[in-house]
Motif scaffolding. Structure first.
Motif, mmCIF file in Angstrom:
data_model
loop_
_atom_site.group_PDB
_atom_site.id
_atom_site.type_symbol
_atom_site.label_atom_id
_atom_site.label_comp_id
_atom_site.label_asym_id
_atom_site.label_seq_id
_atom_site.Cartn_x
_atom_site.Cartn_y
_atom_site.Cartn_z
ATOM 1 N N TYR A 55 0.803 -1.198 0.018
ATOM 2 C CA TYR A 55 0.195 -0.171 -0.069
ATOM 3 C C TYR A 55 0.991 1.342 0.176
ATOM 4 O O TYR A 55 0.624 2.239 -0.579
ATOM 5 C CB TYR A 55 -0.849 0.083 1.069
ATOM 6 C CG TYR A 55 -2.026 -1.004 1.234
ATOM 7 C CD1 TYR A 55 -2.912 -0.832 0.234
ATOM 8 C CD2 TYR A 55 -1.872 -2.320 1.836
ATOM 9 C CE1 TYR A 55 -4.113 -2.032 0.200
ATOM 10 C CE2 TYR A 55 -2.797 -3.337 1.822
ATOM 11 C CZ TYR A 55 -3.932 -3.072 0.943
ATOM 12 O OH TYR A 55 -4.787 -3.989 0.949
ATOM 13 N N TYR A 59 0.755 4.115 -2.893
ATOM 14 C CA TYR A 59 0.408 5.548 -2.762
ATOM 15 C C TYR A 59 1.823 6.441 -3.008
ATOM 16 O O TYR A 59 1.481 7.548 -3.674
ATOM 17 C CB TYR A 59 -0.366 5.961 -1.598
ATOM 18 C CG TYR A 59 0.390 6.087 -0.250
ATOM 19 C CD1 TYR A 59 1.288 6.901 0.206
ATOM 20 C CD2 TYR A 59 -0.148 4.949 0.579
ATOM 21 C CE1 TYR A 59 1.856 6.859 1.629
ATOM 22 C CE2 TYR A 59 0.460 4.863 2.060
ATOM 23 C CZ TYR A 59 1.513 5.882 2.408
ATOM 24 O OH TYR A 59 2.108 5.823 3.682
ATOM 25 N N TYR A 62 1.853 6.832 -7.062
ATOM 26 C CA TYR A 62 0.945 7.682 -7.737
ATOM 27 C C TYR A 62 1.238 9.133 -7.441
ATOM 28 O O TYR A 62 0.955 9.931 -7.980
ATOM 29 C CB TYR A 62 -0.522 7.349 -7.159
ATOM 30 C CG TYR A 62 -1.218 6.212 -7.785
ATOM 31 C CD1 TYR A 62 -1.277 6.147 -9.306
ATOM 32 C CD2 TYR A 62 -1.494 4.924 -6.937
ATOM 33 C CE1 TYR A 62 -1.832 5.037 -10.120
ATOM 34 C CE2 TYR A 62 -2.114 4.060 -7.709
ATOM 35 C CZ TYR A 62 -2.452 3.768 -9.098
ATOM 36 O OH TYR A 62 -2.951 3.076 -9.866
ATOM 37 N N ALA A 71 -3.357 8.222 -5.592
ATOM 38 C CA ALA A 71 -2.407 8.075 -4.239
ATOM 39 C C ALA A 71 -3.185 8.177 -3.155
ATOM 40 O O ALA A 71 -3.250 7.189 -2.349
ATOM 41 C CB ALA A 71 -1.559 9.214 -4.220
ATOM 42 N N GLU A 72 -4.502 8.916 -3.008
ATOM 43 C CA GLU A 72 -5.144 8.973 -2.014
ATOM 44 C C GLU A 72 -6.187 7.784 -1.769
ATOM 45 O O GLU A 72 -6.325 7.085 -0.659
ATOM 46 C CB GLU A 72 -6.276 10.325 -1.997
ATOM 47 C CG GLU A 72 -7.361 10.485 -0.951
ATOM 48 C CD GLU A 72 -8.201 11.451 -0.899
ATOM 49 O OE1 GLU A 72 -9.264 11.562 -0.528
ATOM 50 O OE2 GLU A 72 -7.896 12.406 -1.670
ATOM 51 N N ALA A 74 -5.310 4.696 -2.695
ATOM 52 C CA ALA A 74 -4.223 3.816 -2.332
ATOM 53 C C ALA A 74 -3.913 3.913 -0.821
ATOM 54 O O ALA A 74 -4.017 3.070 -0.088
ATOM 55 C CB ALA A 74 -3.031 3.694 -3.084
ATOM 56 N N ALA A 75 -3.673 5.345 -0.462
ATOM 57 C CA ALA A 75 -3.413 5.748 1.051
ATOM 58 C C ALA A 75 -4.735 5.210 1.852
ATOM 59 O O ALA A 75 -4.625 4.479 3.113
ATOM 60 C CB ALA A 75 -3.355 7.006 1.261
ATOM 61 N N THR A 114 0.424 6.961 7.641
ATOM 62 C CA THR A 114 -0.341 6.832 6.339
ATOM 63 C C THR A 114 -1.267 7.986 6.688
ATOM 64 O O THR A 114 -1.733 8.760 5.634
ATOM 65 C CB THR A 114 -1.161 5.409 6.120
ATOM 66 O OG1 THR A 114 -0.017 4.604 5.894
ATOM 67 C CG2 THR A 114 -1.949 5.474 4.790
ATOM 68 N N LEU A 118 -2.032 10.975 4.226
ATOM 69 C CA LEU A 118 -3.371 11.190 3.567
ATOM 70 C C LEU A 118 -3.727 12.584 3.814
ATOM 71 O O LEU A 118 -4.393 13.285 2.644
ATOM 72 C CB LEU A 118 -4.460 10.539 4.274
ATOM 73 C CG LEU A 118 -5.964 10.473 3.867
ATOM 74 C CD1 LEU A 118 -6.148 10.232 2.221
ATOM 75 C CD2 LEU A 118 -6.652 9.633 4.640
ATOM 76 N N LEU A 121 -1.856 14.511 0.876
ATOM 77 C CA LEU A 121 -2.588 14.153 -0.245
ATOM 78 C C LEU A 121 -4.042 14.932 -0.261
ATOM 79 O O LEU A 121 -4.228 15.673 -1.478
ATOM 80 C CB LEU A 121 -2.851 12.727 -0.398
ATOM 81 C CG LEU A 121 -1.603 11.752 -0.513
ATOM 82 C CD1 LEU A 121 -1.997 10.245 -0.556
ATOM 83 C CD2 LEU A 121 -1.051 12.414 -1.791
#
Length: 167
Positions: A55, A59, A62, A71-72, A74-75, A114, A118, A121
């Motif tokens: 994971y 992110y 991306y 990316a968001e 995946a995060a 993470t 986030l 992102l």
């Protein structure tokens, strides 16, 4: 530096070992062009949906490509998996500092890291309000700022529109 080995890896993901097939996919992804890297990373995720390292690499991939919304996505998937593994609430707003030792390597630490990613992102995607909420939760859970949330907070403050003073 290989993220999957060494101290950084242990601090984020704990001591878990990757299955050989996943390790091979991630090594291939490291040297692959972006489009091929994406396919290899999603294949690794399908092969080991509980691997937090996958994971992170998704992110990170991306975000590096400037695909902030991907990316968001995946995060958020990584955050959900880390919450499941750490026994945390699925809703990040309901997580309490007493629910886990966020300083110890493993899923709770990865979850915290993470959460910071986030926030960054969301800020890049223009979601300033949610980014600030995420940063407030991060400060609550990590008052010593061990994952570097203050860097994202400073960025949020620097990009916030300045209020005009009334005369």
């Amino acid at each position: 530096m290989n993220l999957l080995t060494g101290e950084v890896s242990r601090m984020l993901f704990g001591e878990g070992r990757l299955p050989a097939v996943v390790r091979r996919l991630l090594e291939e992804a490291q040297a692959a062009p972006p489009a091929q890297r994406e396919a290899l990373l999603w294949t690794a995720r399908a092969s080991a949906p509980d691997s937090l390292a996958v994971y992170y690499l998704l992110y990170k991939h991306y975000a590096t490509q400037g695909e902030v919304l991907e990316a968001e996505r995946a995060a958020r998937k990584g955050l959900a998996e880390a919450a499941r593994q750490a026994g945390l609430a699925a809703d990040w707003k309901r997580v309490l500092i007493t629910q886990a030792d966020f300083a110890q390597p493993g899923p709770a630490r990865f979850w915290l890291f993470t959460l910071k990613a986030l926030a960054f992102l969301r800020l890049r995607a223009g979601g300033v309000h949610e980014a600030r909420e995420l940063l407030a939760k991060l400060k609550e859970l990590d008052p010593q700022d061990s994952v570097g949330g203050d860097v994202v907070k400073a960025l949020a403050e620097a990009t916030a529109p300045k209020r005009r003073r009334k005369i």
